[in-house]
Write a protein that holds these residues in place. Structure first.
Motif, PDB file in Angstrom:
ATOM      1  N   VAL A 533       0.838  -1.205   0.000  1.00  0.00           N
ATOM      2  CA  VAL A 533       0.000   0.000   0.000  1.00  0.00           C
ATOM      3  C   VAL A 533       0.874   1.256   0.000  1.00  0.00           C
ATOM      4  CG1 VAL A 533      -1.673   1.327   1.350  1.00  0.00           C
ATOM      5  CG2 VAL A 533      -1.972  -1.145   1.082  1.00  0.00           C
ATOM      6  N   ALA A 534       1.938   1.237   0.772  1.00  0.00           N
ATOM      7  CA  ALA A 534       2.847   2.386   0.805  1.00  0.00           C
ATOM      8  C   ALA A 534       3.493   2.612  -0.558  1.00  0.00           C
ATOM      9  CB  ALA A 534       3.919   2.168   1.870  1.00  0.00           C
ATOM     10  N   LEU A 535       3.883   1.529  -1.225  1.00  0.00           N
ATOM     11  CA  LEU A 535       4.497   1.653  -2.543  1.00  0.00           C
ATOM     12  C   LEU A 535       3.525   2.251  -3.550  1.00  0.00           C
ATOM     13  CD1 LEU A 535       6.739   1.205  -4.577  1.00  0.00           C
ATOM     14  CD2 LEU A 535       6.066  -1.207  -4.723  1.00  0.00           C
ATOM     15  N   VAL A 536       2.279   1.799  -3.540  1.00  0.00           N
ATOM     16  CA  VAL A 536       1.280   2.366  -4.446  1.00  0.00           C
ATOM     17  C   VAL A 536       1.101   3.855  -4.155  1.00  0.00           C
ATOM     18  CG1 VAL A 536      -1.156   2.330  -5.106  1.00  0.00           C
ATOM     19  CG2 VAL A 536       0.088   0.176  -4.805  1.00  0.00           C
ATOM     20  N   GLY A 564     -12.392  -2.543   6.639  1.00  0.00           N
ATOM     21  CA  GLY A 564     -12.191  -1.759   7.857  1.00  0.00           C
ATOM     22  C   GLY A 564     -11.456  -2.504   8.941  1.00  0.00           C
ATOM     23  N   THR A 565     -12.003  -2.478  10.136  1.00  0.00           N
ATOM     24  CA  THR A 565     -11.334  -3.105  11.288  1.00  0.00           C
ATOM     25  C   THR A 565     -12.053  -4.371  11.740  1.00  0.00           C
ATOM     26  OG1 THR A 565     -12.629  -1.737  12.821  1.00  0.00           O
ATOM     27  CG2 THR A 565     -10.514  -0.855  12.086  1.00  0.00           C
ATOM     28  N   LYS A 566     -12.795  -4.988  10.841  1.00  0.00           N
ATOM     29  CA  LYS A 566     -13.615  -6.143  11.214  1.00  0.00           C
ATOM     30  C   LYS A 566     -12.804  -7.388  11.564  1.00  0.00           C
ATOM     31  CE  LYS A 566     -17.328  -4.512   8.181  1.00  0.00           C
ATOM     32  NZ  LYS A 566     -18.080  -4.757   6.922  1.00  0.00           N
ATOM     33  N   GLU A 567     -11.653  -7.549  10.919  1.00  0.00           N
ATOM     34  CA  GLU A 567     -10.913  -8.798  11.112  1.00  0.00           C
ATOM     35  C   GLU A 567     -10.009  -8.765  12.333  1.00  0.00           C
ATOM     36  OE1 GLU A 567      -8.939  -9.791   7.506  1.00  0.00           O
ATOM     37  OE2 GLU A 567     -10.784  -9.837   6.324  1.00  0.00           O
ATOM     38  N   GLY A 568      -9.760  -7.582  12.888  1.00  0.00           N
ATOM     39  CA  GLY A 568      -9.024  -7.492  14.136  1.00  0.00           C
ATOM     40  C   GLY A 568      -7.515  -7.456  14.045  1.00  0.00           C
ATOM     41  N   ASN A 569      -6.930  -7.614  12.849  1.00  0.00           N
ATOM     42  CA  ASN A 569      -5.472  -7.603  12.727  1.00  0.00           C
ATOM     43  C   ASN A 569      -5.002  -6.463  11.822  1.00  0.00           C
ATOM     44  OD1 ASN A 569      -6.449  -8.584  10.343  1.00  0.00           O
ATOM     45  ND2 ASN A 569      -4.887 -10.189  10.091  1.00  0.00           N
ATOM     46  N   GLU A 570      -5.828  -5.414  11.728  1.00  0.00           N
ATOM     47  CA  GLU A 570      -5.521  -4.333  10.807  1.00  0.00           C
ATOM     48  C   GLU A 570      -4.413  -3.437  11.358  1.00  0.00           C
ATOM     49  OE1 GLU A 570      -8.465  -5.057  11.981  1.00  0.00           O
ATOM     50  OE2 GLU A 570      -9.326  -6.073  10.255  1.00  0.00           O
ATOM     51  N   SER A 571      -3.705  -2.806  10.428  1.00  0.00           N
ATOM     52  CA  SER A 571      -2.637  -1.878  10.780  1.00  0.00           C
ATOM     53  C   SER A 571      -3.140  -0.454  10.588  1.00  0.00           C
ATOM     54  CB  SER A 571      -1.414  -2.134   9.894  1.00  0.00           C
ATOM     55  OG  SER A 571      -0.579  -1.008   9.843  1.00  0.00           O
ATOM     56  N   ASP A 572      -2.947   0.388  11.592  1.00  0.00           N
ATOM     57  CA  ASP A 572      -3.332   1.789  11.479  1.00  0.00           C
ATOM     58  C   ASP A 572      -2.597   2.444  10.315  1.00  0.00           C
ATOM     59  OD1 ASP A 572      -4.614   4.175  12.173  1.00  0.00           O
ATOM     60  OD2 ASP A 572      -3.075   4.750  13.614  1.00  0.00           O
ATOM     61  N   ASP A 573      -1.323   2.090  10.138  1.00  0.00           N
ATOM     62  CA  ASP A 573      -0.543   2.632   9.023  1.00  0.00           C
ATOM     63  C   ASP A 573      -1.151   2.233   7.685  1.00  0.00           C
ATOM     64  OD1 ASP A 573       1.362   4.022  10.454  1.00  0.00           O
ATOM     65  OD2 ASP A 573       2.722   2.318  10.601  1.00  0.00           O
ATOM     66  N   THR A 574      -1.507   0.960   7.557  1.00  0.00           N
ATOM     67  CA  THR A 574      -2.061   0.472   6.292  1.00  0.00           C
ATOM     68  C   THR A 574      -3.372   1.168   5.959  1.00  0.00           C
ATOM     69  OG1 THR A 574      -1.042  -1.700   6.605  1.00  0.00           O
ATOM     70  CG2 THR A 574      -2.847  -1.572   5.034  1.00  0.00           C
ATOM     71  N   LEU A 575      -4.275   1.235   6.929  1.00  0.00           N
ATOM     72  CA  LEU A 575      -5.564   1.876   6.694  1.00  0.00           C
ATOM     73  C   LEU A 575      -5.394   3.359   6.377  1.00  0.00           C
ATOM     74  CD1 LEU A 575      -7.655   0.167   9.520  1.00  0.00           C
ATOM     75  CD2 LEU A 575      -7.938  -0.159   7.057  1.00  0.00           C
ATOM     76  N   SER A 576      -4.482   4.020   7.081  1.00  0.00           N
ATOM     77  CA  SER A 576      -4.235   5.438   6.842  1.00  0.00           C
ATOM     78  C   SER A 576      -3.708   5.675   5.424  1.00  0.00           C
ATOM     79  CB  SER A 576      -3.227   5.960   7.877  1.00  0.00           C
ATOM     80  OG  SER A 576      -2.851   7.290   7.572  1.00  0.00           O
ATOM     81  N   LYS A 616      -4.319   7.588  13.174  1.00  0.00           N
ATOM     82  CA  LYS A 616      -3.929   8.038  11.834  1.00  0.00           C
ATOM     83  C   LYS A 616      -5.048   7.809  10.828  1.00  0.00           C
ATOM     84  CE  LYS A 616       0.980   6.908  12.483  1.00  0.00           C
ATOM     85  NZ  LYS A 616       2.083   6.048  11.976  1.00  0.00           N
ATOM     86  N   SER A 617      -5.562   6.591  10.816  1.00  0.00           N
ATOM     87  CA  SER A 617      -6.565   6.248   9.811  1.00  0.00           C
ATOM     88  C   SER A 617      -7.913   6.899  10.085  1.00  0.00           C
ATOM     89  CB  SER A 617      -6.713   4.725   9.698  1.00  0.00           C
ATOM     90  OG  SER A 617      -6.893   4.131  10.956  1.00  0.00           O
ATOM     91  N   SER A 618      -8.221   7.228  11.346  1.00  0.00           N
ATOM     92  CA  SER A 618      -9.488   7.898  11.622  1.00  0.00           C
ATOM     93  C   SER A 618      -9.499   9.290  10.990  1.00  0.00           C
ATOM     94  CB  SER A 618      -9.723   7.985  13.134  1.00  0.00           C
ATOM     95  OG  SER A 618      -8.715   8.732  13.784  1.00  0.00           O
ATOM     96  N   LYS A 619      -8.386  10.017  11.070  1.00  0.00           N
ATOM     97  CA  LYS A 619      -8.295  11.338  10.442  1.00  0.00           C
ATOM     98  C   LYS A 619      -8.317  11.220   8.921  1.00  0.00           C
ATOM     99  CE  LYS A 619      -5.784  13.679  14.162  1.00  0.00           C
ATOM    100  NZ  LYS A 619      -4.552  14.414  14.541  1.00  0.00           N
TER     101      LYS A 619
END
Length: 664
Positions: A533-536, A564-576, A616-619
């Protein structure tokens, strides 16, 4: 967007050091009679009145796991009556201590987040600030035993390799006691008799393999200095055993590593490596240098004294020439150890990276080795990871540290930008709803600029090297290798500059990189998904690529946000980062994006914008919602789906929008 830093062989999860030198079963057996006689000879010269049972400092010898080691052997009946103390009884069986004159080691991969087996490369590192500010820019990537815009820092060092197993008993499940003390073993090192020297070094090698306290004891007894001196011995047997002992002593002991350094161990080990043709000796010496490379204070001398020799004796012979794969004169562990050492050296200071980029033949050899393994269908060759991590680290801040590499690009860019449009007021921010102002496209084809015969550091930016990274992202099963490849691509595209823009174009258009990168956005591996995601996100800085990115990457990004955050292993960085990059592409390519909008996505973004556990991702989600409604084409689609303005423009999203305006 922020990424992870460099990785060294140390940075790998639980890997702390690179290697231990273990006694080799096969080598011991081939020299069994000679070693037995050697120990017996030493015993006969000692006072016959002394008894091993009265020694208080005795310890057990090194492990005897059948597959790796043999410290005790059945005493030959014909020798039992003539040993004069050389034999001792264990559980009723006559045994003699076998001191191996050769030490080999095996590595064991730690369950790690990043990096190599004992050169394992990296773990997550703290975010790095840009220009001393608290803001982060597009990230690149790096690797260390300790491993952010999306730049990745150099991969953390792979520190040291650990043995397969240490065992817990003597041969045949019987344990035995040593018949000399550590103090005596250290004294033997200073003897003029090579037999004593070898016995003392062998004893230290075995005991430091099985007992960390033995390392401290040798240091307190000042045994490291004489051991280093034995590297200059005229006896290859003595110098080889001394190198194995030093390798064990330096394993997971910074105090011992520094003492080896102060005693001139780097210079002497490099000199011996230059002169020896023994593959076993090369394995011990490269393993020793690898262990030493995890200490920052030692790295300058390693670069000065050891790098040229490692190139001559351990890198070039394995990557160039007709006999590079000869099994008789080559051992892959030598190359593996050497690249583990270089991986650590590349993971820290700019001066280290500069010296390595300028080292003649180094980058060529690493690129050649990686490409050879890719072509041969062996992407998980253990040395590939080290090679890719070194290349990853050498791409860190490459444009700033080696601007000459990009002279062709920058020269052509000057001609393209020579006559800017008078009405141009500057490009609008990518995350602003007014971002639709058309930027003046730079029709810039790097394929015309690229040197087809590039060499040295120029290979760090060559499309053939980039193609190897993409191939490994598809074929390698090693997550550390994949992360290093993605990290190198991030480093090349991290700056907001014409150079990074050209690198983005090369990845997407010349080598069709989205075919590989796109699916990685859906990776179940948290780190791999974050890196993709960061590379894209980095690739979006080239406006000429927005259309293709919207078609091939935006669906995957919005898929992440819908989950979203349904699976429980999400990264704030990734979502942001997924929010930020989706924001950019939706504003630039609304025609493509409007077909991807749905209630599930919007509801997920609303939930995320109010989730305090993901700062991060909430903003970023709140800003994305606000900008969606501000974009007329998207707003029309949203209204048709029955959505109301309050879902997109409210106190939360307005605050995020205002905050973004202040930052801009």
């Amino acid at each position: 967007m922020s990424m992870d830093p460099m990785k060294s062989a140390i940075s790998i999860g639980n890997v702390d050091d690179t290697s231990l030198a273990m006694p080799s079963l096969h080598q011991c057996r081939s020299a069994q009679q000679r070693v037995i006689e050697q120990v017996q000879t030493i015993r006969r010269t000692r006072s016959r009145t002394s008894s091993s049972s009265n020694r208080s400092g005795s310890t057990s010898l090194s492990p005897t796991s059948p597959s790796y080691d043999s410290v005790f052997v059945e005493a030959l009946k014909s020798q039992s009556s003539a040993s004069n103390g050389g034999l001792f009884s264990v559980n009723g069986h006559s045994k003699t201590r076998l001191l191996s004159n050769r030490g080999t080691y095996k590595t064991e991969r730690a369950s790690a987040h990043f990096v190599t087996n004992t050169a394992s490369l990296p773990q997550l590192q703290p975010e790095h600030t840009v220009n001393g500010t608290g803001q982060t820019k597009r990230n690149s990537y790096f690797a260390t035993s300790q491993v952010n815009v999306s730049k990745t820092l150099p991969k953390s060092p792979v520190t040291e390799s650990a043995p397969k197993s240490k065992g817990d008993s003597g041969s045949n499940n019987n344990s035995g006691a040593a018949d000399i003390t550590m103090k005596e073993a250290v004294e033997y090192l200073s003897s003029k008799d090579e037999t004593y020297q070898h016995c003392g070094a062998s004893y230290i090698q075995h005991n430091t393999f099985i007992d960390d306290k033995a390392k401290e004891e040798v240091l307190k007894l000042n045994g490291i200095h004489p051991l280093v001196g034995l590297l200059r011995s005229s006896s290859s047997q003595v110098s080889q055993t001394a190198s194995a002992a030093l390798r064990n002593l330096s394993f997971k002991s910074n105090d011992n590593k520094e003492q080896v350094h102060r005693s001139g161990g780097i210079t002497d080990a490099a000199a011996l490596l230059r002169d020896t043709d023994s593959v076993e000796m090369q394995k011990q010496l490269t393993g020793l240098l690898w262990n030493l490379s995890s200490v920052d204070s030692v790295k300058p001398d390693l670069l000065k004294s050891a790098l040229p020799v490692l190139m001559e004796r351990a890198i070039l012979p394995y990557t160039t020439g007709p006999d590079r794969s000869s099994s008789n004169s080559r051992d892959p562990d030598v190359f593996f150890n050497a690249t583990g050492c270089l991986r650590n050296l590349s993971s820290t200071k700019q001066s280290n990276r500069q010296a390595m980029r300028k080292c003649r033949g180094l980058v060529d050899s690493l690129v050649s080795y990686v490409k050879g393994c890719v072509d041969a269908g062996t992407p998980d060759d253990k040395s590939v990871e080290n090679c890719v991590c070194i290349l990853h680290n050498l791409t860190f801040q490459l444009q700033a540290e080696a601007p000459a590499l990009f002279s062709r690009i920058t020269a052509l860019a000057k001609t393209v930008n020579r006559a800017p449009s008078q009405g141009d007021t500057g490009s609008t921010g990518c995350f602003s709803p007014q971002g639709k102002t058309p930027e003046r496209e730079q029709h810039f084809d790097f394929t015309v600029v690229e040197d087809p015969q590039s060499s040295g550091a120029g290979l760090l930016i060559h499309s053939k090297t980039i193609q190897s990274y993409l191939s490994l992202l598809v074929t390698s099963q090693r997550e550390e290798t994949q992360e290093a490849c993605c990290g190198a691509l991030q480093n090349l595209t991290a700056q907001e500059s014409i150079v990074s823009s050209v690198m983005c174009q090369t990845i997407v258009q010349k080598v069709n990189g989205l075919k590989v990168i796109g699916p990685l956005i859906k990776s179940k591996k948290v780190n791999m998904q974050r890196n993709a995601v960061a590379l894209v996100g980095n690739l979006t800085q080239n406006p000429n690529l927005h259309s293709v990115l919207a078609r091939k990457a935006l669906p995957g990004l919005l898929g992440i946000l819908s989950a979203g955050t349904k699976e429980g292993n999400e990264s704030d960085d990734t979502l942001s980062m997924a929010c930020q990059t989706s924001n950019c592409l939706l504003m630039k390519e609304p025609e493509t994006g409007k077909d991807l909008l749905n209630n599930n996505l919007i509801n997920s973004l609303k939930d995320l914008s109010q989730n305090g556990h993901f700062p991060k991702s909430s903003k970023a989600a709140a800003l994305l919602l606000h900008n969606m409604w501000s974009e007329k084409d998207l707003q029309s689609v949203l209204k048709k789906q029955g959505m109301s303005k309050s879902s997109f423009v409210n106190d939360t999203t307005a605050a995020a929008h205002k905050s973004a305006q202040v930052v801009d």
